[in-house]
Design a protein around this motif. Structure first.
Motif, short mmCIF file in Angstrom:
data_model
loop_
_atom_site.label_atom_id
_atom_site.label_comp_id
_atom_site.label_asym_id
_atom_site.label_seq_id
_atom_site.Cartn_x
_atom_site.Cartn_y
_atom_site.Cartn_z
N CYS A 37 0.86 -1.17 0.00
CA CYS A 37 0.00 0.00 0.00
C CYS A 37 0.90 1.23 0.00
N VAL A 38 0.72 2.08 -1.00
CA VAL A 38 1.48 3.33 -1.10
C VAL A 38 0.52 4.46 -0.77
N ILE A 39 0.96 5.32 0.15
CA ILE A 39 0.16 6.47 0.57
C ILE A 39 0.95 7.72 0.18
N HIS A 40 0.28 8.65 -0.50
CA HIS A 40 0.96 9.85 -1.01
C HIS A 40 0.22 11.12 -0.61
N CYS A 41 0.98 12.11 -0.12
CA CYS A 41 0.45 13.43 0.21
C CYS A 41 0.93 14.41 -0.87
N PRO A 42 0.01 14.98 -1.66
CA PRO A 42 0.41 15.86 -2.75
C PRO A 42 0.55 17.33 -2.36
N HIS A 43 0.74 17.60 -1.09
CA HIS A 43 0.80 18.99 -0.61
C HIS A 43 2.20 19.34 -0.12
N THR A 44 2.65 20.56 -0.39
CA THR A 44 4.01 20.97 -0.02
C THR A 44 4.12 21.52 1.39
N THR A 45 2.99 21.68 2.08
CA THR A 45 3.04 22.16 3.46
C THR A 45 2.35 21.17 4.41
#
Length: 133
Positions: A37-45
């Protein structure tokens, strides 16, 4: 087999939101019993981390330490005024990869998955990709 899920999170100004149950739910919905399972946060802050979920003071201590490492400073040059949030997000990281075994994420007994907000309040997104058998 692969499965994609998008999780939305409404955040406060700063904080760590336990998203373990939502990730577990996405894994279970995928039907994958053995895989990743890959979890990704697309936010820079904002970022992601795995840490203790038994004592709520741990997340408070983490935020305190991050604020000590990267406090707001007048000499930061970024025009939006949120450079400290960018530094904290980079320290946490934008992604986590988990082993899926028997249809559940493999975590230690005290571990939880946290979404870390450093520049809220905002409506944030986390992307989840589950792959395996």
């Amino acid at each position: 087999m692969t499965h994609y899920a998008k999780i939305t999170i409404d955040t406060q100004r700063e904080g760590m939101v336990n998203i373990t149950s939502r990730i577990t739910e996405a894994i279970m919905e995928s039907g994958v019993t053995e895989g990743l399972c890959v979890i990704h946060c697309p936010h820079t802050t904002a970022g992601l981390t795995i840490n203790e979920n038994a004592d709520p003071d741990v997340t408070k201590d983490m935020l305190y330490a991050l604020n000590e490492i990267s406090p707001d400073r007048a000499r930061f040059r970024h025009m939006e005024g949120n450079s400290a949030a960018h530094v904290k997000a980079s320290l946490m990281g934008a992604g986590i990869t988990l082993i899926v075994h028997r249809g559940r994420p493999v975590l230690g007994i005290w571990q939880g998955i946290y979404f870390c907000e450093f520049d809220g309040p905002r409506a944030r997104t986390v992307h989840v990709q589950v792959a395996g058998e």
